[in-house]
Design an enzyme around this catalytic site. Structure first.
Site, PDB file in Angstrom:
ATOM      1  N   ARG A 136       0.844  -1.196   0.031  1.00  0.00           N
ATOM      2  CA  ARG A 136      -0.012   0.007  -0.090  1.00  0.00           C
ATOM      3  C   ARG A 136       0.908   1.151  -0.015  1.00  0.00           C
ATOM      4  NH1 ARG A 136      -3.098  -3.614  -0.804  1.00  0.00           N
ATOM      5  NH2 ARG A 136      -5.288  -3.729  -0.260  1.00  0.00           N
ATOM      6  N   SER A 192     -10.827  -0.771   2.999  1.00  0.00           N
ATOM      7  CA  SER A 192     -10.338  -1.056   3.829  1.00  0.00           C
ATOM      8  C   SER A 192      -9.809   0.456   4.867  1.00  0.00           C
ATOM      9  CB  SER A 192      -8.841  -1.620   4.085  1.00  0.00           C
ATOM     10  OG  SER A 192      -9.146  -3.049   3.396  1.00  0.00           O
ATOM     11  N   GLU A 203      -5.771   3.836   6.219  1.00  0.00           N
ATOM     12  CA  GLU A 203      -5.142   3.391   5.042  1.00  0.00           C
ATOM     13  C   GLU A 203      -5.639   4.527   3.747  1.00  0.00           C
ATOM     14  OE1 GLU A 203      -5.431   0.726   1.188  1.00  0.00           O
ATOM     15  OE2 GLU A 203      -6.829   2.405   2.189  1.00  0.00           O
TER      16      GLU A 203
HETATM   17  P1  FAD Z   1      -8.714   8.694  -5.110  1.00  0.00           P
HETATM   18  O1  FAD Z   1      -9.467   8.216  -3.864  1.00  0.00           O
HETATM   19  O2  FAD Z   1      -9.163   9.612  -5.800  1.00  0.00           O
HETATM   20  O3  FAD Z   1      -7.169   8.941  -4.908  1.00  0.00           O
HETATM   21  C1  FAD Z   1      -6.292   8.350  -4.080  1.00  0.00           C
HETATM   22  C2  FAD Z   1      -4.899   8.902  -4.210  1.00  0.00           C
HETATM   23  O4  FAD Z   1      -4.369   8.877  -5.343  1.00  0.00           O
HETATM   24  C3  FAD Z   1      -5.124  10.501  -3.816  1.00  0.00           C
HETATM   25  O5  FAD Z   1      -3.615  10.730  -3.029  1.00  0.00           O
HETATM   26  C4  FAD Z   1      -4.759  11.122  -5.032  1.00  0.00           C
HETATM   27  O6  FAD Z   1      -4.595  12.403  -5.018  1.00  0.00           O
HETATM   28  C5  FAD Z   1      -4.114  10.153  -5.983  1.00  0.00           C
HETATM   29  N1  FAD Z   1      -4.136  10.207  -7.231  1.00  0.00           N
HETATM   30  C6  FAD Z   1      -5.616   9.873  -8.047  1.00  0.00           C
HETATM   31  N2  FAD Z   1      -5.293   9.926  -9.078  1.00  0.00           N
HETATM   32  C7  FAD Z   1      -4.193  10.538  -9.313  1.00  0.00           C
HETATM   33  C8  FAD Z   1      -3.599  10.626 -10.711  1.00  0.00           C
HETATM   34  N3  FAD Z   1      -3.790  10.566 -11.872  1.00  0.00           N
HETATM   35  N4  FAD Z   1      -2.245  11.146 -10.550  1.00  0.00           N
HETATM   36  C9  FAD Z   1      -1.801  11.461  -9.521  1.00  0.00           C
HETATM   37  N5  FAD Z   1      -2.489  10.975  -8.260  1.00  0.00           N
HETATM   38  C10 FAD Z   1      -3.552  10.362  -8.344  1.00  0.00           C
HETATM   39  N6  FAD Z   1      -7.529  -0.693  -2.561  1.00  0.00           N
HETATM   40  C11 FAD Z   1      -6.810  -1.887  -2.722  1.00  0.00           C
HETATM   41  O7  FAD Z   1      -5.338  -1.663  -2.800  1.00  0.00           O
HETATM   42  N7  FAD Z   1      -7.205  -3.223  -2.685  1.00  0.00           N
HETATM   43  C12 FAD Z   1      -8.367  -3.358  -2.459  1.00  0.00           C
HETATM   44  O8  FAD Z   1      -8.792  -4.536  -2.614  1.00  0.00           O
HETATM   45  C13 FAD Z   1      -9.372  -2.326  -2.547  1.00  0.00           C
HETATM   46  N8  FAD Z   1     -10.640  -2.549  -2.512  1.00  0.00           N
HETATM   47  C14 FAD Z   1     -11.467  -1.420  -2.307  1.00  0.00           C
HETATM   48  C15 FAD Z   1     -12.950  -1.598  -1.966  1.00  0.00           C
HETATM   49  C16 FAD Z   1     -13.799  -0.537  -1.913  1.00  0.00           C
HETATM   50  C17 FAD Z   1     -15.355  -1.055  -1.819  1.00  0.00           C
HETATM   51  C18 FAD Z   1     -13.332   0.634  -1.953  1.00  0.00           C
HETATM   52  C19 FAD Z   1     -14.371   1.924  -1.826  1.00  0.00           C
HETATM   53  C20 FAD Z   1     -12.093   0.982  -2.093  1.00  0.00           C
HETATM   54  C21 FAD Z   1     -11.026  -0.232  -2.104  1.00  0.00           C
HETATM   55  N9  FAD Z   1      -9.742  -0.068  -2.389  1.00  0.00           N
HETATM   56  C22 FAD Z   1      -8.852  -0.999  -2.500  1.00  0.00           C
HETATM   57  C23 FAD Z   1      -9.274   1.409  -2.314  1.00  0.00           C
HETATM   58  C24 FAD Z   1      -9.185   2.253  -3.688  1.00  0.00           C
HETATM   59  O9  FAD Z   1     -10.080   1.526  -4.687  1.00  0.00           O
HETATM   60  C25 FAD Z   1      -7.795   2.172  -4.447  1.00  0.00           C
HETATM   61  O10 FAD Z   1      -7.088   3.052  -3.550  1.00  0.00           O
HETATM   62  C26 FAD Z   1      -7.863   2.802  -5.830  1.00  0.00           C
HETATM   63  O11 FAD Z   1      -6.706   2.972  -6.542  1.00  0.00           O
HETATM   64  C27 FAD Z   1      -8.405   4.493  -5.321  1.00  0.00           C
HETATM   65  O12 FAD Z   1      -8.648   5.119  -6.822  1.00  0.00           O
HETATM   66  P2  FAD Z   1      -9.259   6.435  -6.815  1.00  0.00           P
HETATM   67  O13 FAD Z   1      -9.142   6.890  -8.443  1.00  0.00           O
HETATM   68  O14 FAD Z   1     -10.495   6.487  -6.401  1.00  0.00           O
HETATM   69  O15 FAD Z   1      -8.233   7.252  -6.296  1.00  0.00           O
HETATM   70  N1  EPU Z   2     -10.990 -11.081   9.205  1.00  0.00           N
HETATM   71  C1  EPU Z   2     -11.846 -11.356  10.281  1.00  0.00           C
HETATM   72  N2  EPU Z   2     -12.913 -10.511  10.424  1.00  0.00           N
HETATM   73  C2  EPU Z   2     -13.243  -9.590   9.569  1.00  0.00           C
HETATM   74  C3  EPU Z   2     -12.556  -9.601   8.679  1.00  0.00           C
HETATM   75  C4  EPU Z   2     -11.224 -10.208   8.422  1.00  0.00           C
HETATM   76  O1  EPU Z   2     -11.598 -12.240  11.204  1.00  0.00           O
HETATM   77  O2  EPU Z   2     -14.377  -8.867  10.146  1.00  0.00           O
HETATM   78  C5  EPU Z   2     -10.183 -12.109   8.876  1.00  0.00           C
HETATM   79  C6  EPU Z   2     -10.250 -13.102   7.773  1.00  0.00           C
HETATM   80  O3  EPU Z   2     -10.932 -14.017   8.307  1.00  0.00           O
HETATM   81  C7  EPU Z   2      -9.010 -13.467   7.422  1.00  0.00           C
HETATM   82  C8  EPU Z   2      -8.212 -12.254   7.495  1.00  0.00           C
HETATM   83  O4  EPU Z   2      -8.666 -11.287   8.543  1.00  0.00           O
HETATM   84  O5  EPU Z   2      -8.385 -14.233   8.141  1.00  0.00           O
HETATM   85  C9  EPU Z   2      -7.892 -11.425   6.187  1.00  0.00           C
HETATM   86  O6  EPU Z   2      -9.410 -10.971   5.713  1.00  0.00           O
HETATM   87  P1  EPU Z   2      -9.433 -10.400   4.303  1.00  0.00           P
HETATM   88  O7  EPU Z   2      -9.172 -11.969   3.208  1.00  0.00           O
HETATM   89  O8  EPU Z   2     -10.985 -10.144   3.994  1.00  0.00           O
HETATM   90  O9  EPU Z   2      -8.722  -9.300   3.958  1.00  0.00           O
HETATM   91  P2  EPU Z   2      -8.198  -8.214   4.615  1.00  0.00           P
HETATM   92  O10 EPU Z   2      -6.743  -8.306   5.169  1.00  0.00           O
HETATM   93  O11 EPU Z   2      -9.267  -7.724   5.516  1.00  0.00           O
HETATM   94  C10 EPU Z   2      -6.797  -7.101   2.394  1.00  0.00           C
HETATM   95  C11 EPU Z   2      -6.851  -5.738   1.822  1.00  0.00           C
HETATM   96  C12 EPU Z   2      -8.056  -5.426   0.896  1.00  0.00           C
HETATM   97  C13 EPU Z   2      -7.903  -6.591  -0.030  1.00  0.00           C
HETATM   98  C14 EPU Z   2      -8.283  -7.972   0.593  1.00  0.00           C
HETATM   99  C15 EPU Z   2      -7.972  -9.090  -0.357  1.00  0.00           C
HETATM  100  C16 EPU Z   2      -5.573  -4.205   3.306  1.00  0.00           C
HETATM  101  C17 EPU Z   2      -5.663  -3.015   4.053  1.00  0.00           C
HETATM  102  N3  EPU Z   2      -6.844  -4.580   2.996  1.00  0.00           N
HETATM  103  O12 EPU Z   2      -8.014  -7.048   3.548  1.00  0.00           O
HETATM  104  O13 EPU Z   2      -8.159  -4.455   0.419  1.00  0.00           O
HETATM  105  O14 EPU Z   2      -9.232  -6.419  -1.058  1.00  0.00           O
HETATM  106  O15 EPU Z   2      -7.153  -8.096   1.460  1.00  0.00           O
HETATM  107  O16 EPU Z   2      -6.453  -9.073  -0.965  1.00  0.00           O
HETATM  108  O17 EPU Z   2      -4.467  -4.847   3.141  1.00  0.00           O
HETATM  109  C18 EPU Z   2      -8.519  -1.969   0.562  1.00  0.00           C
HETATM  110  O18 EPU Z   2      -7.465  -1.800   0.624  1.00  0.00           O
HETATM  111  O19 EPU Z   2      -9.307  -0.936   0.475  1.00  0.00           O
HETATM  112  C19 EPU Z   2      -9.041  -3.270   0.455  1.00  0.00           C
HETATM  113  C20 EPU Z   2     -10.223  -3.742   0.335  1.00  0.00           C
END
Ligand code: FAD
Ligand code: EPU
Length: 341
Positions: free
Chosen positions: A161, A238, A334
């Site tokens: 991240r 997250s 995060e």
């Molecule tokens: P923004 O929220 O608009 O911006 C995020 C940052 O990037 C800011 O600092 C902004 O200034 C910068 N930025 C954006 N665009 C540019 C650009 N073109 N040039 C320079 N800087 C820029 N993240 C994960 O890593 N893994 C996940 O599994 C994951 N799951 C998610 C699930 C949900 C339901 C949600 C709501 C979010 C999740 N995220 C996850 C977080 C998010 O989706 C990512 O961080 C994504 O890359 C953000 O994109 P955005 O365009 O919305 O960025």
């Molecule tokens: N867990 C619990 N309780 C909960 C949630 C999770 O016990 O309420 C336990 C799960 O059972 C599992 C472990 O925690 O053993 C990990 O959970 P999960 O696989 O759901 O993933 P996570 O670690 O909670 C991370 C990322 C997610 C990404 C998933 C899948 C971070 C901060 N988050 O979540 O990214 O989608 O792994 O790879 O690293 C995001 O960045 O916004 C995001 C959603």
């Protein structure tokens, strides 16, 4: 300045649905607009899909909303396809498009909200894959110098991240506007199915040797089950990092909590699951005012309607306090926290 709007409501542009206004706002559909606006404003923020953002106030500066489109095969050699996309492309649509073209490799990152341009900022990752493993290079416009700069993977200094953009604080300065990203998708493709949820989902579908579309479908199904759709329940994914701790600390916690998830890292440290810690601290599905920790995934902070930055801060601090008291572990937020400027 070219097409710059004033006093714009940012509520529709952040998936946590927090209130806030931008003093100035420019929708950027072409890189050359950046050169026009580079010198004008001292305070800038570069906005993508707003899905990793906590707005804490009105923003007294210029918001550059990245909407540059375009996607193409930039090149090909014996080892890989090189695929390029504009910063404003929707991430999931882009992943789907690469799969439809027959270029696998991004399927584990399906359904992550946001834009292509934001993906390198925190090196998006999910289900056993990080962007860094499929990244080739990016092009960014340096708002300070007016130069167009290319970053390769080494220059991006990707981590969990993390990237050079965050390490240097450039993301909060609005210094580098990423205009396009090129991915390297190796032709020697292998399904990544080691992540527990992915393995279980494929097994439940009786799929032994999945293709990339099947992995994508499994990831989409897992995410739809666990994570709230921001269009229905506002959230920013997250809310905390998974804490990475010293092996001594991990072992001490494991002795007291044998069921605790704990993952060895390449540097010898251990990654803990923040969601598990938060659930154990009693916060899963619990609200504080209009915000709460999601009932199906305790790591996701949700806005149940009308929540403000103050509500989010209160809940964040309460969760941090309880996890600290129970486990002695510090949780760090995060998403990007954006103040007045
Ligand atoms: P923004 O929220 O608009 O911006 C995020 C940052 O990037 C800011 O600092 C902004 O200034 C910068 N930025 C954006 N665009 C540019 C650009 N073109 N040039 C320079 N800087 C820029 N993240 C994960 O890593 N893994 C996940 O599994 C994951 N799951 C998610 C699930 C949900 C339901 C949600 C709501 C979010 C999740 N995220 C996850 C977080 C998010 O989706 C990512 O961080 C994504 O890359 C953000 O994109 P955005 O365009 O919305 O960025
Ligand atoms: N867990 C619990 N309780 C909960 C949630 C999770 O016990 O309420 C336990 C799960 O059972 C599992 C472990 O925690 O053993 C990990 O959970 P999960 O696989 O759901 O993933 P996570 O670690 O909670 C991370 C990322 C997610 C990404 C998933 C899948 C971070 C901060 N988050 O979540 O990214 O989608 O792994 O790879 O690293 C995001 O960045 O916004 C995001 C959603």
């Amino acid at each position: 300045m070219h097409n710059c709007l004033t006093d714009i409501d940012l509520f529709p542009f952040n998936t946590l649905a927090l209130p806030g206004r931008a003093a100035r706002y420019l929708r950027v559909t072409e890189a050359k607009q950046l050169a026009d606006s580079a010198l004008g404003d001292r305070y800038r923020f570069i906005l993508g899909g707003g899905s990793n953002l906590v707005l804490t106030d009105d923003f007294d500066g210029l918001v550059l909303h990245m909407a540059i489109s375009g996607r193409e095969l930039a090149g090909e050699d014996a080892e890989a396809w090189y695929v390029r996309a504009g910063a404003g492309e929707n991430w999931h649509d882009f992943v789907q498009w690469t799969l439809a073209q027959g270029w696998p490799g991004l399927e584990n990152l399906s359904l992550i909200p946001g834009t292509v341009g934001a993906a390198p900022i925190q090196n998006i990752g999910a289900y056993g894959l990080e962007l860094a493993e499929r990244f080739h290079s990016l092009v960014a416009f340096d708002m300070n110098s007016g130069q167009t700069v290319r970053f390769d993977a080494k220059a991006c200094r990707f981590g969990y991240r993390d990237s050079v953009f965050k390490q240097e604080g450039w993301h909060l300065e609005g210094r580098f506007a990423i205009t396009e990203v090129t991915f390297r998708l190796p032709k020697a493709w292998q399904a990544l199915t080691r992540y527990r949820d992915v393995a279980d989902e494929l097994a439940s579908r009786n799929i032994v040797d999945p293709d990339a579309q099947q992995v994508a479908a499994a990831v989409v199904a897992i995410r739809q089950r666990k994570l709230p759709d921001p269009a229905l329940i506002p959230n920013a994914g997250s809310f905390f990092h998974n804490p990475v701790v010293d092996v001594v600390i991990a072992d001490r916690l494991l002795a007291a909590h044998p069921g605790m998830p704990c993952y060895p890292q390449t540097d010898g440290r251990r990654k803990l699951a923040a969601g598990w810690l938060i659930e154990q601290a009693g916060w899963k599905g619990r609200d504080l005012g209009p915000v709460g920790m999601y009932e199906k995934q305790a790591l996701v902070l949700v806005n149940r309607g009308g929540g403000t930055a103050a509500d989010v801060a209160k809940l964040m601090q309460a969760v941090q306090r309880d996890v600290r008291e129970k486990f002695g572990v510090e949780l760090t937020p995060e998403p990007i926290i954006l103040g007045a400027h």
